[in-house]
Design an enzyme around this catalytic site. Structure first.
Site, PDB file in Angstrom:
ATOM      1  N   HIS A   1      11.881  66.158 -92.057  1.00 47.52           N
ATOM      2  CA  HIS A   1      10.690  65.906 -93.558  1.00 47.52           C
ATOM      3  C   HIS A   1      10.048  67.811 -93.675  1.00 47.52           C
ATOM      4  CE1 HIS A   1       7.931  62.926 -96.274  1.00 47.52           C
ATOM      5  NE2 HIS A   1       9.307  63.308 -96.251  1.00 47.52           N
TER       6      HIS A   1
ATOM      7  N   HIS B   1      20.323  66.695 -99.923  1.00 47.58           N
ATOM      8  CA  HIS B   1      19.600  65.541 -99.214  1.00 47.58           C
ATOM      9  C   HIS B   1      20.374  64.566 -98.846  1.00 47.58           C
ATOM     10  CE1 HIS B   1      16.147  64.663 -96.384  1.00 47.58           C
ATOM     11  NE2 HIS B   1      16.007  63.286 -97.163  1.00 47.58           N
TER      12      HIS B   1
END
Length: 726
Positions: A90, A44
């Protein structure tokens, strides 16, 4: 303590990565240092599997001020105005805890924009859920929509556009992508690059809690049967505090107090401090006992890895501390000097005057691993769609099935939960090809849209990558905007799987080709890997967010029909391509064939010509032809407009299903006054554009001559019935 193999695995690190860490440190890390490496080296934050491919994307252009590498991309829209925008995922947090996952996704992307000096003016989203009949879908959908609306509505930023899709590929891994757009002056843009030695490092915003610890690491791993146990890694948002933080930051930005500024997003205090120091070629020293905490006895490990929301890190000019503190005190926010910049090129972490961790900045940033993962090309199916092998279904029945389906029914029951008009600059809200936001106090506006096409990308990633850029381009063209640049959110499965990595690599090749041909650069974005559960990956789902400029918003164009007895023109050739079409999916429940070809020359020529027609005030309404083909586009133009259409049967293409539901690319539907037909004909012919005059507008009925006829009120009811049965 000894770092066991189990602890290494719990931190999402591979054994060989741990070996590399020891080589870089020339010793074994302690637990705090291991946690920091875990945060900075995960997928990420490090983009370790994607960086090799991302660097090939076109990122420069005449109007590009800042491309990828900062909190958000920046483009020039003239008159000293700049637009700052980005989209991020998300996904994992929203599946675990849908309300807070979606809400903090909105909060995080807003901070990316206002940390660069922009006042946010619009929010968009792309949300994907499993099959409507799946037992989790309804609660996940309600939670995500409530989270998006709750955060955006409370902070006072309009949520103006987006897409909501359903497919079984997302049954165990939904997608929640949030996009924010802000406006700033070109000479008041702020960056995250640290400068100067012994400058104050200041923590501002909310206090640090234990929520979100290992959030970035969790987002870099596949789900399994223990997903529910990861709820503590989901952040908790407070939009009212974010509003205060935004106003305080924007007030401080009015003078020359700030050297650099960075929001505490993924990996919290760790990533913000490392990124600022790395970009500036400096070191940074933090005194963690000065970090304001809302929970007792928090450890340095917890402070550095917490992803508590509504926090920023600022490096101030000498002597500006008192002035800055007064501003944040006024807004009732924490303001703590927690460290300083150094010339050591080290991240030095102290707690009560004891050094708890010390890591070379380059070990966390430039020397993070970069993988050249193996990937394989997708084999294109050679199977052609033969409708004769399926039970015959009529045009009217097919249209009704599509318009009443989960993916193609009216979504106003979702968008009505979002405040779209707050700030009073929304010129055209969701439901159109693109939303339009006025630049406050001026006649110009921007158009914004988000798009995705997972089935095309699954069938043939390279073509799918090109197609979704072109679809986004067409949506901006259709409202009269000149497309400027895009942001992307690349949602894929496990990159350690060569087929998944192949989907990613080929999609990016397609995106690159389309962006280069259309002069439509990528200025920001996000990669989300490991979207899957128990080794079952989602279909590749790149999401494209585009921004275009409208020089005079008072001439805005929408897709809704405007008057009776106008001519309807179809711009672009129709070949009747049904592979991977909405028709096959909704009518026959099959996903077969290859996606339609994307002819970039036609795409650009058709789009620029349609834009010329719009700018010459020769068109009443415009809609691009995309999912569902021509008939679905025509129905969307008719629904809620008060006017119907009468379409003639095509003379050359004998198969009406292929003609009306084929998804050939590069096409637009134009509503033209009869008095303007000659002028439009001349422009189209001068640009060598193929077009057909296929019918005209009328009152009451939506019909194809001698084939079908539906009252437009009934058509609207059909399009609105799905949610009532959900």
């Amino acid at each position: 303590m000894n770092i066991s193999s189990k602890i290494i695995e719990q931190h999402g690190l591979k054994p060989d990565e741990f070996v590399s860490i020891k080589k870089l440190l020339k010793r074994e890390p302690n637990l705090l240092e291991l946690g920091i490496f875990s945060a900075m080296w995960n997928e990420h934050c490090s983009y370790k599997s994607s960086r090799k491919h991302l660097k090939n994307l076109p990122t420069k252009g005449k109007q590009v001020i800042q491309g990828p590498g900062e909190n958000a991309g920046v483009i020039d829209i003239g008159d000293d105005d700049a637009i700052i925008f980005k989209i991020e995922s998300h996904n994992h947090p929203s599946y675990i805890e849908p309300y807070q996952g979606a809400a903090t996704g909105v909060g995080g992307i807003l901070r990316d924009v206002f940390t660069m000096g922009a006042r946010p003016i619009a929010l968009l989203n792309s949300i994907h859920f499993g099959e409507p009949k799946h037992f989790k879908t309804k609660s996940l959908l309600n939670g995500v929509v409530s989270g998006i609306g709750g955060y955006g509505n409370c902070i006072g930023i309009p949520t103006v556009a987006g897409e909501t899709k359903f497919n079984k590929t997302y049954n165990e891994n939904i997608l929640v992508n949030a996009m924010a757009v802000g406006h700033a002056k070109k000479d008041r843009i702020f960056y995250s690059k640290a400068k100067g030695i012994n400058k104050s490092v200041v923590y501002v915003g909310s206090k640090t809690g234990r929520d979100g610890i290992h959030g970035a690491s969790m987002a870099s791993a596949e789900f399994d049967e223990n997903t529910e146990e990861k709820k503590p890694t989901v952040q908790v948002g407070d939009p009212f505090t974010e509003k205060l933080l935004m106003e305080a930051c924007l007030e401080l930005m009015k003078d020359n107090s700030i050297i650099s500024i960075q929001d505490m997003g993924a990996a919290g205090l760790t990533s913000s401090s490392v990124e600022m120091a790395s970009k500036g070629g400096l070191g940074i020293e933090l005194n963690l006992e000065k970090v304001p905490c809302r929970e007792e006895n928090m450890t340095p490990y917890e402070m550095m890895l917490s992803e508590s929301q509504e926090r920023m890190l600022i490096i101030l000019e000498d002597g500006k501390e008192k002035h800055a503190k007064e501003i944040f005190n006024k807004w009732d926010l924490d303001f703590n000097i927690i460290g300083k910049t150094t010339n050591t090129n080290m991240l030095t972490l102290k707690f009560n005057n004891k050094i708890e961790g010390e890591i070379p900045i380059e070990a966390l940033a430039s020397k993070a691993p970069i993988y050249d993962r193996k990937w394989v090309k997708k084999k294109i199916t050679k199977k052609n769609i033969n409708l004769k092998t399926y039970k015959k279904v009529g045009i009217k029945e097919s249209l009704i099935k599509i318009l009443s389906s989960a993916n193609h029914s009216d979504k106003s029951w979702i968008t009505n939960q979002y405040d779209q008009m707050v700030m009073c600059d929304t010129v055209q809200k969701s439901g159109a090809d693109a939303a339009i936001i006025r630049i406050h106090g001026k006649d110009k506006a921007i158009a914004v849209s988000v798009d995705s096409s997972a089935n095309y990308c699954k069938s043939h990633p390279l073509t799918g990558g090109k197609q979704i850029v072109c679809e986004n381009w067409r949506n901006l063209i259709s409202v009269g905007a000149r497309p400027i640049a895009i942001t992307n959110c690349l949602n894929f499965g496990n990159p350690e799987n060569s087929e998944i990595m192949g989907e990613f690599a080929e999609c990016l090749i397609g995106i690159k080709e389309a962006c280069e041909f259309l002069n439509y650069p990528v200025v920001s974005g996000n990669v989300s890997f490991y979207n899957g559960t128990n080794k079952k990956n989602i279909s590749p789902t790149p999401v494209i967010g585009g921004v275009g400029l409208i020089s005079n918003f008072k001439k805005k164009i929408s897709h809704l029909l405007k008057k009776e007895n106008s001519a309807i023109l179809l711009v672009g050739k129709t070949f009747g391509h049904l592979g991977q079409s909405v028709f096959l999916e909704e009518v026959y429940s099959i996903n077969e064939g290859k996606p339609p070809e994307v002819n970039m020359l036609n795409e650009k020529n058709n789009g620029e010509t349609v834009l010329e027609i719009i700018k010459n005030d020769l068109v009443n309404s415009v809609h691009d032809v995309s999912n569902g083909g021509l008939l679905v586009s025509l129905a969307e133009m008719s629904i809620n407009s008060g006017y119907g259409i009468k379409i003639n049967k095509p003379k050359k293409l004998t198969n009406l299903i292929e003609y009306f539901f084929g998804e050939d690319q590069g096409r637009y539907v134009l509503e033209i006054d009869n008095d303007n037909l000659e002028k439009v004909d001349k422009i189209l012919k001068n640009n060598n554009i193929f077009y057909e005059n296929i019918g005209f507008t009328q009152k009451e009925f939506f019909e194809i001559k001698d084939e079908m006829k539906i009252n437009i009120i009934e058509l609207s009811k059909i399009n609105n019935q799905w949610y009532n049965n959900f």
